[in-house]
Design a protein around this motif. Structure first.
Motif, PDB file in Angstrom:
ATOM      1  N   ASP A 151       0.860  -1.139   0.047  1.00 24.84           N
ATOM      2  CA  ASP A 151      -0.004   0.188  -0.178  1.00 24.84           C
ATOM      3  C   ASP A 151       1.051   1.276  -0.002  1.00 24.84           C
ATOM      4  O   ASP A 151       0.537   2.257  -0.528  1.00 24.84           O
ATOM      5  N   ASP A 208       1.836   1.710  -3.518  1.00 17.56           N
ATOM      6  CA  ASP A 208       0.874   2.147  -4.326  1.00 17.56           C
ATOM      7  C   ASP A 208       0.701   3.638  -4.153  1.00 17.56           C
ATOM      8  O   ASP A 208       0.565   4.385  -5.362  1.00 17.56           O
ATOM      9  N   ARG A 241       3.356   5.608  -5.883  1.00 17.32           N
ATOM     10  CA  ARG A 241       3.469   5.890  -7.093  1.00 17.32           C
ATOM     11  C   ARG A 241       2.284   6.487  -7.778  1.00 17.32           C
ATOM     12  O   ARG A 241       2.308   7.123  -8.680  1.00 17.32           O
ATOM     13  N   GLU A 242       1.204   6.539  -6.877  1.00 21.07           N
ATOM     14  CA  GLU A 242      -0.115   7.152  -7.515  1.00 21.07           C
ATOM     15  C   GLU A 242       0.328   8.663  -7.632  1.00 21.07           C
ATOM     16  O   GLU A 242      -0.570   9.340  -8.580  1.00 21.07           O
TER      17      GLU A 242
END
Ligand SMILES: [Zn+2]
Ligand SMILES: [Zn+2]
Length: 259
Positions: free
Chosen positions: A135, A138, A141-142
């Motif tokens: 997470d 994630d 990277r978002e």
């Protein structure tokens, strides 16, 4: 000169004798301290310490443990609080699924607000991550490559996570945990972090390194961590001091070295 890139000088154990703590650290060659915020009501105190000392800087942020107590955390509030000249970073923020002290969805919402604040201000983000590698990556990277700068603090995650974080341009900060006998995986990873992405920290008053284990951790002890790390990396101690200090000022561009 060496810099403690992550400490909590306002926490019990250090706050009672800040001038003694700073004196012992300066004597040990520590030339800079980044005071890290973990909750809203400490921001003024953490910034105040930085205002009072040329070699202390401050961050503003909400620790993942505290996410439940700060349901109204939003980007505008963080951006606003980061304006003072001595505030050079956003955090610590991140995800902690090991202690799970706050609801995970709330932790993620708070982390997202910090990420957006870091992108808006251009300040580096200080990331705390425990048992939440997927997470954490994630969400980082978002944000989009190249738009977010920061450090994974008190690194204890996997080698794969280290590589992914480095790929995203992040720095990795090593704490006293690396000196612990049972920290073999961490020692192996710490030996492979590129020199130009390495930072050191105490996370004082926690995590005193060997040979100080069991004591209240002070920023002076970062010298023990640096010595151990230099040995691990077959590096000259002085070279490691110089490189990590240079890295600190490269990442935290808003900080000016104390004269
Ligand atoms: Zn932390
Ligand atoms: Zn911390």
């Amino acid at each position: 000169m060496l810099i403690d890139s992550h400490c909590h000088l306002n926490y019990p154990g250090l706050r009672e004798d800040v001038s003694g703590v700073l004196g012992r650290a300066r004597e040990a060659g520590i030339g800079g301290f980044l005071g890290i915020s973990t909750k809203r009501h400490e921001w003024d105190e953490v910034i105040g310490l930085a205002d009072a000392h040329a070699d202390i800087w401050a961050t503003i942020g909400i620790h993942p443990h505290e996410a439940d107590h700060h349901p109204d955390t939003d980007t505008a509030m963080l951006v606003d609080a980061a304006a003072p000249p001595r505030v050079i970073g956003i955090g610590e923020t991140g995800l902690d699924y090991y202690y799970d002290k706050s609801d995970r969805e709330r932790q993620r919402a708070s982390f997202r607000a910090h990420i957006t604040a870091a992108r808006t201000t251009g300040l580096p983000i200080i990331v705390h991550t425990r048992d939440a590698e997927a997470d954490t990556l994630d969400l980082l990277r978002e944000a989009g490559e190249g738009t977010l700068h920061g450090v994974i603090h008190c690194f204890t995650a996997s080698q794969a996570f280290a590589e992914a974080a480095l790929e995203l341009g992040f720095y990795i900060s090593i704490s006293g945990i690396v000196t612990f006998k049972n920290a073999r995986d961490l020692q192996a990873s710490a030996a492979t972090i590129p020199a130009n992405r390495l930072l050191v920290e105490t996370d004082a008053p926690f995590l005193a390194p060997v040979p100080m284990r069991g004591k209240t951790c002070e920023p002076a002890f970062v010298a023990h961590t640096a010595r151990f790390l230099a040995g691990l990396r077959n590096d000259e101690e002085k070279a490691l001091h110089a490189t990590t200090t240079e890295n600190f000022f490269t990442l935290f561009r808003k900080a000016q070295p104390a004269a």
